[in-house]
Design a protein around this motif. Structure first.
Motif, short mmCIF file in Angstrom:
data_model
loop_
_atom_site.label_atom_id
_atom_site.label_comp_id
_atom_site.label_asym_id
_atom_site.label_seq_id
_atom_site.Cartn_x
_atom_site.Cartn_y
_atom_site.Cartn_z
N LEU A 18 1.25 -9.24 -9.26
CA LEU A 18 1.30 -10.65 -8.82
C LEU A 18 0.48 -11.50 -9.79
N THR A 19 1.02 -12.64 -10.19
CA THR A 19 0.29 -13.54 -11.10
C THR A 19 -0.43 -14.60 -10.26
N THR A 64 -8.96 -2.76 -0.99
CA THR A 64 -7.69 -3.48 -1.17
C THR A 64 -6.59 -2.82 -0.34
N TYR A 65 -6.52 -1.50 -0.40
CA TYR A 65 -5.52 -0.80 0.43
C TYR A 65 -5.83 -0.95 1.91
N ALA A 66 -7.13 -0.90 2.25
CA ALA A 66 -7.52 -0.93 3.67
C ALA A 66 -7.16 -2.26 4.32
N LYS A 67 -7.21 -3.34 3.54
CA LYS A 67 -7.04 -4.69 4.09
C LYS A 67 -5.58 -5.06 4.34
N ALA A 68 -4.67 -4.52 3.52
CA ALA A 68 -3.34 -5.15 3.40
C ALA A 68 -2.28 -4.61 4.36
N ASP A 69 -1.38 -5.54 4.81
CA ASP A 69 -0.14 -5.14 5.49
C ASP A 69 0.89 -4.76 4.44
N MET A 70 0.90 -5.50 3.33
CA MET A 70 1.84 -5.19 2.24
C MET A 70 1.04 -5.00 0.94
N ILE A 71 1.27 -3.84 0.31
CA ILE A 71 0.69 -3.58 -1.00
C ILE A 71 1.75 -3.91 -2.04
N MET A 72 1.39 -4.74 -3.01
CA MET A 72 2.29 -4.99 -4.15
C MET A 72 1.69 -4.31 -5.37
N LYS A 73 2.49 -3.42 -5.97
CA LYS A 73 2.03 -2.66 -7.12
C LYS A 73 3.08 -2.74 -8.21
N GLN A 89 2.11 0.76 6.68
CA GLN A 89 1.86 -0.18 5.58
C GLN A 89 3.13 -0.28 4.73
N LEU A 90 3.46 -1.49 4.33
CA LEU A 90 4.62 -1.70 3.45
C LEU A 90 4.13 -1.60 2.00
N VAL A 91 4.77 -0.72 1.22
CA VAL A 91 4.37 -0.58 -0.19
C VAL A 91 5.59 -0.97 -1.04
N PHE A 92 5.41 -2.04 -1.81
CA PHE A 92 6.50 -2.63 -2.59
C PHE A 92 6.16 -2.42 -4.07
N THR A 93 6.85 -1.47 -4.71
CA THR A 93 6.50 -1.07 -6.08
C THR A 93 7.63 -0.21 -6.66
N TYR A 94 7.51 0.21 -7.94
CA TYR A 94 8.37 1.29 -8.43
C TYR A 94 7.89 2.60 -7.83
N PHE A 95 8.81 3.47 -7.42
CA PHE A 95 8.45 4.80 -6.92
C PHE A 95 9.07 5.92 -7.76
N HIS A 96 10.35 5.78 -8.15
CA HIS A 96 11.04 6.84 -8.91
C HIS A 96 10.89 8.20 -8.23
N PHE A 97 11.15 8.24 -6.91
CA PHE A 97 10.91 9.46 -6.13
C PHE A 97 11.61 10.69 -6.70
N ALA A 98 12.84 10.53 -7.21
CA ALA A 98 13.60 11.71 -7.65
C ALA A 98 12.89 12.46 -8.77
N LEU A 313 8.47 -9.12 -14.93
CA LEU A 313 8.59 -8.39 -13.66
C LEU A 313 8.37 -9.32 -12.47
N THR A 314 7.31 -10.12 -12.53
CA THR A 314 6.98 -10.94 -11.36
C THR A 314 7.95 -12.10 -11.18
N ASN A 315 8.59 -12.55 -12.26
CA ASN A 315 9.66 -13.55 -12.11
C ASN A 315 10.73 -13.00 -11.17
N ALA A 316 10.98 -11.68 -11.28
CA ALA A 316 12.05 -11.07 -10.47
C ALA A 316 11.56 -10.65 -9.09
N THR A 317 10.33 -10.17 -8.98
CA THR A 317 9.87 -9.62 -7.68
C THR A 317 9.45 -10.70 -6.70
N LEU A 318 8.90 -11.82 -7.20
CA LEU A 318 8.30 -12.81 -6.30
C LEU A 318 9.25 -13.32 -5.20
#
Ligand SMILES: NC(=O)C1=CN([C@@H]2O[C@H](COP(=O)(O)OP(=O)(O)OC[C@H]3O[C@@H](n4cnc5c(N)ncnc54)[C@H](O)[C@@H]3O)[C@@H](O)[C@H]2O)C=CC1
Ligand SMILES: CC(=O)C(=O)O
Ligand SMILES: [Mg+2]
Length: 377
Positions: A18-19, A64-73, A89-98, A313-318
């Motif tokens: 986030l900017t 930071t993790y303890a405070k948030a409802d949504m983590i942006m990474k 907790q909602l975590v909004f980030t790249y994961f690449h789980f596979a 990245l943030t132009n697209a995610t915001l």
């Protein structure tokens, strides 16, 4: 909503999620934004810039993790972060789980909601939160490839564009999507002899129309790849099966057919890599050699150019982050199917089919949580 932005801790990851401008947009809508101290420094944003936009600064990653409802990474959580992610907790980030089974198991265990940038998908099948970083990584792939082709860096010692009277280098690009197209543009601009390979004939037709004369297209098949191997200097891996493991198009035995000093840049390494011998490397130690072939497999290439990447990245995610903050994840995903397709794991259920397939988990449809809202539209 309370939004937390931790500092990235992956090797040489200098982006931030986030900017100060994005912070201002969230704060003016009534949300609380907490930034871990120095999180923005690598991208040129100081704590004071965030404070001026209405954020509060927290001293460490735990708070930071303890405070948030949504983590942006930006990047997927790494081991030190697993225990910090809370139930619901909602975590909004790249994961690449596979590509990361341990991460997948840890996120299932956390009972958090994992909304992956890389699978948010538009109706036209484009991936709006992957595109900007693919543009960066595709362009960088040629910059890095050209560098590692230099002899002191163990490459063949060939100049990408050649010079008058001497042939340019040959570049083979596997996958003609966003990474592949951006790589081709850069390589063509530098004067290389470029071939883009894809399995999508429509895509090859389009590329043939828009690319300059030193870019050719070629159907991707094992036969055609083998035919080119002994002639290429630089191979860029840029295929994607969204959310899934990349297919191995260049296998271990093929290395023997390449000339010593050939360079492989496997951009697809974040989805497991399309070159069998590629293993994730870091910006600190980006390459290794197997059978005299240089392998460059950095999984966070854009992290090295954070001034460009954070803004792109943030132009697209915001806009998506605002929807999540305003409505909560359930309503935001019900209202916008693009976002719903980003859901990969919800409270221990794997809801993205390619991730479930990668490890043999049951695929639980996200309708379990969202209902069948789209049937009613
Ligand atoms: N290492 C890094 O830092 C970064 C990695 N990436 C990764 O780069 C990869 C490519 O991403 P995009 O270009 O955005 O994807 P994209 O979806 O735009 O393009 C992928 C292309 O691969 C083609 N393809 C699929 N199977 C193929 C096959 N067997 N042979 C040839 N082509 C095939 C598809 O038809 C498509 O045109 C992804 O894994 C992405 O996550 C993206 C950004 C940064
Ligand atoms: C897409 C990705 O893996 C990155 O931007 O680091
Ligand atoms: Mg692999």
């Amino acid at each position: 909503m309370i939004i937390g932005v931790p500092k990235e801790i992956k090797n040489n990851e200098n982006r931030v999620a986030l900017t100060p401008a994005g912070t201002q947009e969230l704060v003016k809508r009534g949300h609380e934004v907490y930034i871990q101290t120095t999180a923005g420094e690598g991208s040129g944003f100081l704590d004071d810039d965030y404070v001026a936009s209405g954020a509060q600064i927290l001293p460490d990653i735990q708070s930071t993790y303890a405070k948030a409802d949504m983590i942006m990474k930006v990047k997927e959580p790494i081991e030190e972060e697993y225990e910090l992610i809370k139930e619901d907790q909602l975590v909004f980030t790249y994961f690449h789980f596979a590509a990361y089974e341990d991460l997948t198991k840890a996120m299932i265990k956390s009972k958090s909601i994992c909304l992956a940038y890389e699978t948010v998908e538009r109706p036209d099948k484009s991936l709006p939160l992957l595109v900007p970083m693919s543009e960066v990584a595709g362009r960088m792939a040629i910059q890095e490839g050209a560098k590692y082709l230099e002899k002191p860096l163990q490459g063949r010692g060939i100049l990408l564009g050649g010079v008058p009277g001497v042939r340019p280098a040959k570049v083979m690009i596997l996958g003609g999507g966003v990474v592949g197209t951006n790589a081709a543009k850069m390589a063509a601009g530098m004067g290389a002899d470029v071939t883009i390979m894809d399995v999508n004939l429509q895509r090859l037709r389009y590329l043939d129309d828009v690319m300059p004369a030193n870019v050719n297209t070629f159907m991707s098949s094992e036969y055609n790849i083998r035919e080119m191997l002994h002639r290429v200097d630089l191979i860029v891996g840029a295929v994607l099966i969204p959310g899934g493991k990349a297919p191995h198009l260049v296998t271990r035995d093929m290395l023997k057919e390449m000339r010593p000093g050939t360079v492989l840049v496997d951009v697809a390494v974040d989805q497991g890599g399309c070159i069998e011998t590629c293993k994730p490397t870091t910006h600190q130690d980006p390459t290794y050699i197997i059978d005299d072939v240089v392998h460059y497999c950095v999984a966070n290439m854009p992290g090295a150019v954070p001034y460009t990447s954070t803004l792109a990245l943030t132009n697209a995610t915001l806009p998506y982050a605002i929807q999540l903050a305003e409505k909560g994840w359930v309503k935001a995903c019900q209202d916008n199917r693009e976002l719903a397709l980003g859901l990969n794991i919800i409270k221990g259920d794997v809801v993205y089919d390619a991730v479930a397939d990668a490890y043999g988990y049951d695929h639980v449809p996200f309708e379990k949580y969202l209902g069948n809202v789209w049937d009613k539209i």
